[in-house]
Design a protein around this motif. Structure first.
Motif, PDB file in Angstrom:
ATOM      1  N   ALA A  30      24.018  17.738  17.506  1.00  0.00           N
ATOM      2  CA  ALA A  30      23.463  17.152  18.731  1.00  0.00           C
ATOM      3  C   ALA A  30      22.224  16.326  18.422  1.00  0.00           C
ATOM      4  CB  ALA A  30      23.135  18.256  19.735  1.00  0.00           C
ATOM      5  N   ALA A  31      21.414  16.786  17.477  1.00  0.00           N
ATOM      6  CA  ALA A  31      20.226  16.027  17.092  1.00  0.00           C
ATOM      7  C   ALA A  31      20.602  14.691  16.468  1.00  0.00           C
ATOM      8  CB  ALA A  31      19.388  16.853  16.114  1.00  0.00           C
ATOM      9  N   LEU A  32      21.631  14.696  15.631  1.00  0.00           N
ATOM     10  CA  LEU A  32      22.058  13.449  14.995  1.00  0.00           C
ATOM     11  C   LEU A  32      22.672  12.481  16.004  1.00  0.00           C
ATOM     12  CD1 LEU A  32      23.572  14.753  11.641  1.00  0.00           C
ATOM     13  CD2 LEU A  32      21.349  13.675  12.033  1.00  0.00           C
ATOM     14  N   VAL A  33      23.366  13.017  17.011  1.00  0.00           N
ATOM     15  CA  VAL A  33      23.912  12.150  18.070  1.00  0.00           C
ATOM     16  C   VAL A  33      22.772  11.460  18.811  1.00  0.00           C
ATOM     17  CG1 VAL A  33      25.102  12.163  20.304  1.00  0.00           C
ATOM     18  CG2 VAL A  33      26.073  13.413  18.367  1.00  0.00           C
ATOM     19  N   ALA A  34      21.724  12.224  19.139  1.00  0.00           N
ATOM     20  CA  ALA A  34      20.574  11.631  19.825  1.00  0.00           C
ATOM     21  C   ALA A  34      19.915  10.572  18.957  1.00  0.00           C
ATOM     22  CB  ALA A  34      19.566  12.723  20.193  1.00  0.00           C
ATOM     23  N   ALA A  35      19.778  10.843  17.657  1.00  0.00           N
ATOM     24  CA  ALA A  35      19.172   9.867  16.748  1.00  0.00           C
ATOM     25  C   ALA A  35      20.035   8.626  16.617  1.00  0.00           C
ATOM     26  CB  ALA A  35      18.957  10.510  15.372  1.00  0.00           C
ATOM     27  N   LEU A  36      21.350   8.804  16.610  1.00  0.00           N
ATOM     28  CA  LEU A  36      22.279   7.677  16.498  1.00  0.00           C
ATOM     29  C   LEU A  36      22.135   6.732  17.693  1.00  0.00           C
ATOM     30  CD1 LEU A  36      24.669   6.349  14.981  1.00  0.00           C
ATOM     31  CD2 LEU A  36      26.192   7.811  16.336  1.00  0.00           C
TER      32      LEU A  36
END
Length: 484
Positions: A30-36
């Motif tokens: 979920a953190a990587l999705v937000a960063a993406l």
């Protein structure tokens, strides 16, 4: 797009965590999705933000997870928790059944016993008492929540709960921060919660509703349920799967021996916080090899850790003959601490990534602009994050990681005592975390063999409404009179 990414990442975390997916996988994803969505570098956010902050949380708080779980397992296997519950049932149970269950839960959790250990011991006792008194069994979860998950978690001065420990490094406070306000909040939670439960009992008696149809004992099955386990480990500091390991004593200790380790936790915590640590010369903490820190940043964790360690030694000494498989018991307790600690650390890593994104500045501005001042905005922030994550400890750490230093600065400028900030933050984290997806709620209902439809309204009234009333009172009193 960045702001949209924050909501998408948070939505994925909440949705799949509710479905029982492991937070260890969900949080970094979920953190990587937000960063993406925000156009930020993915690998840098994973290794330099997520992992660093998750590891920082473990470095600060894993001793409390570890010692608390070991202590809880020793108390369970020695029969001490059972003895305390039986003592309360004998003294109060015949005429004051609800009060007996509430106080039994309060006594063991304020004394440092892990929440889920209390659940597995107190539920069978509560069933027996409620059945004998013809009180609806649907009220059992609410009575247990009131005793274990409200004032002893967030308000009573000196409580060794992880939630009470989390603000200490941020604010330089002790477990006894704002003791007078904590006692006022505790009385409000306990008083209004008992009023609601007795009102519900009286209503049930008027309409002729009795105990109801009992179900088979599902305690062991609930402990082994993987869905329950995944939700539970983000809520509190004990892995329910380890309840089945170790070796339980067939003969509980006398009540005095059972209570003594709980007294040791509170007493040692108090002495360490207010007498021992303030008198030590700890100038060496400023050295780089000790992290260049200060006593204010570590004193709270040290106090709780020493208190739990002393209670562990006391429990073993008093119950040596009742712990024939001591190594297995202690191994089970140690293992029970790992998954909860890493699950909450993963939530902390997720929050750190979110807070580092440029779009989060909009969220920070919105939170700080909430009318009512810093205390109100802090309460709102911790409430919202605890509600979304279903975890008081996870939501509180995310809020303080993102906004803690901001609130320290606001407190200095506005003259607000940091002890008051501490108490507001902790009580705020323990209100809306008790939503339907909260792991402790799901686990307790499973252990009781009940559903949300059966018992959740009463849980809301004693867990959320009472805590919100106490939070409002603490903010109002603190704003008018300061911290006391």
């Amino acid at each position: 797009m960045g702001l949209l990414g924050l909501f998408v990442g948070l939505g994925l975390l909440v949705l799949f965590a509710f479905r029982g997916w492991s937070v260890l996988l969900l949080a970094p994803l979920a953190a990587l999705v937000a960063a993406l969505f925000g156009g930020e570098p993915l690998l840098a956010n994973l290794t330099q933000v997520f992992m660093v902050n998750a590891a920082g949380f473990l470095a600060q708080f894993f001793p409390i997870f570890l010692l608390g779980a070991v202590f809880g397992k020793l108390m369970d296997d020695s029969g001490a928790v059972t003895s305390v519950a039986a003592f309360m049932a004998k003294r109060l149970g015949e005429r004051r059944v609800i009060l007996a269950v509430v106080l039994a839960g309060a006594l063991v959790t304020y004394g440092g016993v892990s929440l889920f250990v209390a659940f597995f011991v107190i539920v069978p006792m509560a069933r027996s008492l409620f059945r004998a008194a013809a009180i609806p069994r649907r009220l059992i979860p609410a009575a247990i929540v009131l005793g274990t998950s409200t004032f002893t978690m967030s308000a009573l001065p000196g409580t060794p709960s992880i939630q009470n420990a989390i603000p200490m490094p941020f604010f330089g406070t002790t477990p006894f921060a704002a003791p007078g306000l904590g006692i006022v909040a505790s009385l409000i939670m306990l008083g209004t919660g008992l009023w609601w439960l007795h009102r519900a009992e009286a209503t049930a008696r008027r309409v002729g509703e009795g105990y109801g149809h009992d179900v088979e004992d599902v305690t062991e099955r609930a402990a082994a349920d993987e869905l329950v386990r995944e939700r539970a480990t983000t809520a509190r500091e004990f892995d329910p799967a380890e309840m089945q390991h170790g070796h339980r004593s067939g003969e509980p200790p006398p009540a005095l021996s059972a209570v003594l380790p709980l007294v040791v936790v509170v007493a040692v915590n108090l002495v360490m916080s207010l007498v021992v640590l303030p008198r030590l010369d700890v100038s060496y903490l400023a050295e780089q090899r000790f992290g260049g820190t200060s006593l204010a940043a570590v004193a709270g964790v040290w106090s709780v850790a020493v208190a739990l360690a002393a209670a562990i030694v006391t429990t073993i000494a008093l119950n040596w003959a009742r712990l024939p498989a001591l190594r297995r018991t202690m191994d089970a307790g140690a293992n029970a601490s790992v998954l909860p600690a890493f699950s909450v650390a993963s939530l902390v890593g997720f929050g750190a990534v979110i807070a580092s994104l440029p779009a989060f500045a909009l969220v920070r501005e919105w939170v700080l602009a909430i009318e009512g001042g810093p205390l109100v905005s802090l309460a709102v922030a911790t409430n919202i994050l605890a509600a979304l994550t279903g975890s008081a400890s996870g939501g509180l750490t995310i809020a303080l990681d993102a906004l803690g230093q901001t609130y320290v600065g606001l407190a200095a400028r506005t003259g607000i005592d940091l002890a008051l900030m501490h108490r507001v933050a902790v009580i705020g984290s323990g209100t809306l975390d008790i939503l339907p997806h909260n792991g402790a709620v799901v686990s307790l209902l499973a252990i009781c063999g009940l559903t949300h439809r059966d018992s959740y309204l009463d849980i809301v009234m004693v867990g959320i409404v009472t805590s919100l009333l106490a939070l409002v009172a603490v903010i109002a009193l603190g704003s008018a009179l300061g911290s006391f």
